[in-house]
Design a protein around this motif. Structure first.
Motif, PDB file in Angstrom:
ATOM      1  N   PHE A  36      54.366  42.343  46.702  1.00 27.28           N
ATOM      2  CA  PHE A  36      55.544  43.469  46.401  1.00 27.28           C
ATOM      3  C   PHE A  36      56.859  42.938  46.788  1.00 27.28           C
ATOM      4  O   PHE A  36      57.210  42.275  48.074  1.00 27.28           O
ATOM      5  N   ASN A  37      57.973  42.919  45.762  1.00 22.62           N
ATOM      6  CA  ASN A  37      59.142  42.204  45.931  1.00 22.62           C
ATOM      7  C   ASN A  37      60.078  43.425  45.687  1.00 22.62           C
ATOM      8  O   ASN A  37      60.343  44.020  44.655  1.00 22.62           O
ATOM      9  N   LYS A  38      60.636  44.167  46.829  1.00 27.34           N
ATOM     10  CA  LYS A  38      61.468  45.121  46.784  1.00 27.34           C
ATOM     11  C   LYS A  38      62.713  45.096  45.995  1.00 27.34           C
ATOM     12  O   LYS A  38      63.201  45.817  45.196  1.00 27.34           O
ATOM     13  N   SER A  39      63.247  44.170  46.295  1.00 27.96           N
ATOM     14  CA  SER A  39      64.751  43.765  45.800  1.00 27.96           C
ATOM     15  C   SER A  39      64.707  43.553  44.208  1.00 27.96           C
ATOM     16  O   SER A  39      65.575  44.055  43.449  1.00 27.96           O
ATOM     17  N   ALA A  40      63.561  42.870  43.879  1.00 26.55           N
ATOM     18  CA  ALA A  40      63.289  42.656  42.347  1.00 26.55           C
ATOM     19  C   ALA A  40      62.656  43.596  41.621  1.00 26.55           C
ATOM     20  O   ALA A  40      62.794  43.884  40.428  1.00 26.55           O
ATOM     21  N   LYS A  41      62.115  44.607  42.548  1.00 32.78           N
ATOM     22  CA  LYS A  41      61.478  45.958  41.876  1.00 32.78           C
ATOM     23  C   LYS A  41      60.463  45.377  40.956  1.00 32.78           C
ATOM     24  O   LYS A  41      60.135  45.621  39.963  1.00 32.78           O
ATOM     25  N   GLN A  42      59.584  44.538  41.719  1.00 33.30           N
ATOM     26  CA  GLN A  42      58.304  43.925  40.901  1.00 33.30           C
ATOM     27  C   GLN A  42      57.197  44.007  41.839  1.00 33.30           C
ATOM     28  O   GLN A  42      57.249  43.819  43.383  1.00 33.30           O
ATOM     29  N   PHE A  43      56.095  44.064  41.521  1.00 28.20           N
ATOM     30  CA  PHE A  43      54.913  43.929  42.433  1.00 28.20           C
ATOM     31  C   PHE A  43      53.779  43.482  41.489  1.00 28.20           C
ATOM     32  O   PHE A  43      53.767  43.572  40.145  1.00 28.20           O
ATOM     33  N   SER A  44      52.614  42.679  41.935  1.00 22.99           N
ATOM     34  CA  SER A  44      51.782  42.089  41.359  1.00 22.99           C
ATOM     35  C   SER A  44      50.487  42.027  41.832  1.00 22.99           C
ATOM     36  O   SER A  44      50.385  42.385  43.149  1.00 22.99           O
ATOM     37  N   LEU A  45      48.938  42.140  41.172  1.00 25.57           N
ATOM     38  CA  LEU A  45      47.903  42.128  41.637  1.00 25.57           C
ATOM     39  C   LEU A  45      47.274  40.643  41.483  1.00 25.57           C
ATOM     40  O   LEU A  45      47.525  40.318  40.433  1.00 25.57           O
ATOM     41  N   HIS A  46      47.044  40.044  42.425  1.00 29.34           N
ATOM     42  CA  HIS A  46      45.971  38.813  42.369  1.00 29.34           C
ATOM     43  C   HIS A  46      44.816  39.083  42.807  1.00 29.34           C
ATOM     44  O   HIS A  46      44.327  39.696  43.598  1.00 29.34           O
ATOM     45  N   ILE A  47      43.988  38.529  41.702  1.00 29.14           N
ATOM     46  CA  ILE A  47      42.488  38.449  41.924  1.00 29.14           C
ATOM     47  C   ILE A  47      41.908  37.171  42.040  1.00 29.14           C
ATOM     48  O   ILE A  47      41.991  36.326  41.069  1.00 29.14           O
ATOM     49  N   MET A  48      41.555  36.871  43.490  1.00 32.21           N
ATOM     50  CA  MET A  48      41.294  35.525  43.564  1.00 32.21           C
ATOM     51  C   MET A  48      39.552  35.415  43.285  1.00 32.21           C
ATOM     52  O   MET A  48      38.917  36.497  43.344  1.00 32.21           O
ATOM     53  N   ASP A  49      39.052  34.255  42.920  1.00 32.19           N
ATOM     54  CA  ASP A  49      37.783  34.119  42.527  1.00 32.19           C
ATOM     55  C   ASP A  49      37.192  35.040  41.704  1.00 32.19           C
ATOM     56  O   ASP A  49      36.283  35.571  41.976  1.00 32.19           O
ATOM     57  N   SER A  50      37.761  35.227  40.521  1.00 25.98           N
ATOM     58  CA  SER A  50      37.659  36.317  39.453  1.00 25.98           C
ATOM     59  C   SER A  50      36.047  36.278  39.206  1.00 25.98           C
ATOM     60  O   SER A  50      35.548  35.059  38.755  1.00 25.98           O
ATOM     61  N   GLN A  51      35.425  37.417  39.244  1.00 27.50           N
ATOM     62  CA  GLN A  51      34.129  37.249  38.872  1.00 27.50           C
ATOM     63  C   GLN A  51      33.695  38.204  37.440  1.00 27.50           C
ATOM     64  O   GLN A  51      34.683  38.924  37.092  1.00 27.50           O
ATOM     65  N   PRO A  52      32.707  37.847  36.542  1.00 30.37           N
ATOM     66  CA  PRO A  52      32.503  38.882  35.521  1.00 30.37           C
ATOM     67  C   PRO A  52      32.626  40.103  35.598  1.00 30.37           C
ATOM     68  O   PRO A  52      32.905  41.105  34.838  1.00 30.37           O
ATOM     69  N   GLY A  53      32.344  40.714  36.789  1.00 33.87           N
ATOM     70  CA  GLY A  53      31.971  42.213  37.292  1.00 33.87           C
ATOM     71  C   GLY A  53      33.337  42.739  37.459  1.00 33.87           C
ATOM     72  O   GLY A  53      33.596  43.938  37.352  1.00 33.87           O
ATOM     73  N   ASP A  54      34.564  41.753  37.468  1.00 35.15           N
ATOM     74  CA  ASP A  54      35.812  42.134  37.654  1.00 35.15           C
ATOM     75  C   ASP A  54      36.599  42.674  36.323  1.00 35.15           C
ATOM     76  O   ASP A  54      37.390  43.106  36.110  1.00 35.15           O
ATOM     77  N   SER A  55      35.674  42.386  35.088  1.00 35.68           N
ATOM     78  CA  SER A  55      36.129  42.596  33.830  1.00 35.68           C
ATOM     79  C   SER A  55      36.373  44.048  33.576  1.00 35.68           C
ATOM     80  O   SER A  55      35.544  44.893  33.936  1.00 35.68           O
ATOM     81  N   ALA A  56      37.576  44.550  33.479  1.00 37.68           N
ATOM     82  CA  ALA A  56      37.839  45.925  33.385  1.00 37.68           C
ATOM     83  C   ALA A  56      39.466  46.031  32.860  1.00 37.68           C
ATOM     84  O   ALA A  56      40.188  45.001  32.861  1.00 37.68           O
ATOM     85  N   THR A  57      39.865  47.270  32.864  1.00 35.74           N
ATOM     86  CA  THR A  57      41.392  47.551  32.626  1.00 35.74           C
ATOM     87  C   THR A  57      41.902  47.735  33.919  1.00 35.74           C
ATOM     88  O   THR A  57      41.402  48.687  34.776  1.00 35.74           O
TER      89      THR A  57
END
Lengths: 114, 116
Positions: free
Chosen positions: B66-87
């Motif tokens: 989370f970057n409050k000054s930039a008003k941005q945030f992101s999600l990181h999924i490490m070691d992505s798995q086929p079961g993570d396939s979703a919206t």
């Protein structure tokens, strides 16, 4: 085990024919929400109830109405569905509606308008 | 003002790779930022969330930055798995004026596909 239950799962209606979607919850949550989700789009909040206090989003069409007769049940009425109202309708609940309360969603009702 | 902009629209990652989804907002009244995961035919379910006074939150393979000054945030999924396939939807919470409750505004969603 289902905590937020939406019926029916699929609903087909005719253009202009009123339709009602229902939602029930076993969580005894104060807040219930109705979202409209069109294909590949974000869920869009239509309205929500905090207990019996009804809150309508400014851009929700007048064609959409809601009723919450008791804590457990909430209904979405579409008075005269148009083709553009075809969407997934999601009901969600929150214990208090506060920022750190997670929303519990039902599986949705997929509405088709012929 | 009420929008939350999310990118990319779709993402394809190989198993074991890192998935990164980004969101940006304008309304400084937003004060809580959850991510929801949605599988086909199901409603969204809360995955992880962060307060604006925290720069990072990690739960297992999922991390929000989370970057409050930039008003941005992101999600990181490490070691992505086929079961993570979703919206995946980012969201932002704002209080209804003068009350203790409020509502979520969702981003447009990212369809993640993780190939085996």
């Amino acid at each position: 085990d289902a905590m937020v239950i939406q019926n029916p799962r699929y609903q087909v209606t005719q253009f202009g024919k009123p339709v009602t979607l229902s939602c029930s919850q076993t969580l005894n949550h104060n807040v219930m929400y109705w979202y409209q989700q069109k294909s590949s789009q974000a869920p869009k909040l239509l309205f929500h109830y905090y207990d019996k206090d009804f809150n309508n989003e400014a851009d929700t069409p007048d064609n959409f109405q809601s009723r919450r007769p008791n804590t457990s049940f909430c209904f979405l009425d579409i008075r005269s569905p148009g083709l553009g109202d075809a969407a997934m309708y999601l009901c969600a609940t929150s214990r208090t509606g506060g920022p750190r309360e997670k929303l519990f969603f039902g599986s949705g009702t997929q509405l088709s308008v012929l | 003002q009420q929008q939350v902009k999310q990118s990319p629209q779709s993402l394809i990652v190989q198993k074991g790779g890192i998935s990164i989804i980004n969101c940006a907002y304008e309304n400084t009244a937003f004060d809580y930022f959850p991510w929801y995961q949605q599988f086909p035919g199901k409603g969204p379910a809360l995955l992880i969330a962060i307060r604006p006074d925290v720069s990072e939150k990690k739960e297992g393979r999922f991390t929000i930055s989370f970057n409050k000054s930039a008003k941005q945030f992101s999600l990181h999924i490490m070691d992505s798995q086929p079961g993570d396939s979703a919206t995946y939807f980012c969201a932002a919470f704002v209080n209804a004026g003068g009350t203790s409750y409020g509502k979520l505004t969702f981003g447009q969603g990212t369809i993640l596909t993780v190939h085996p």
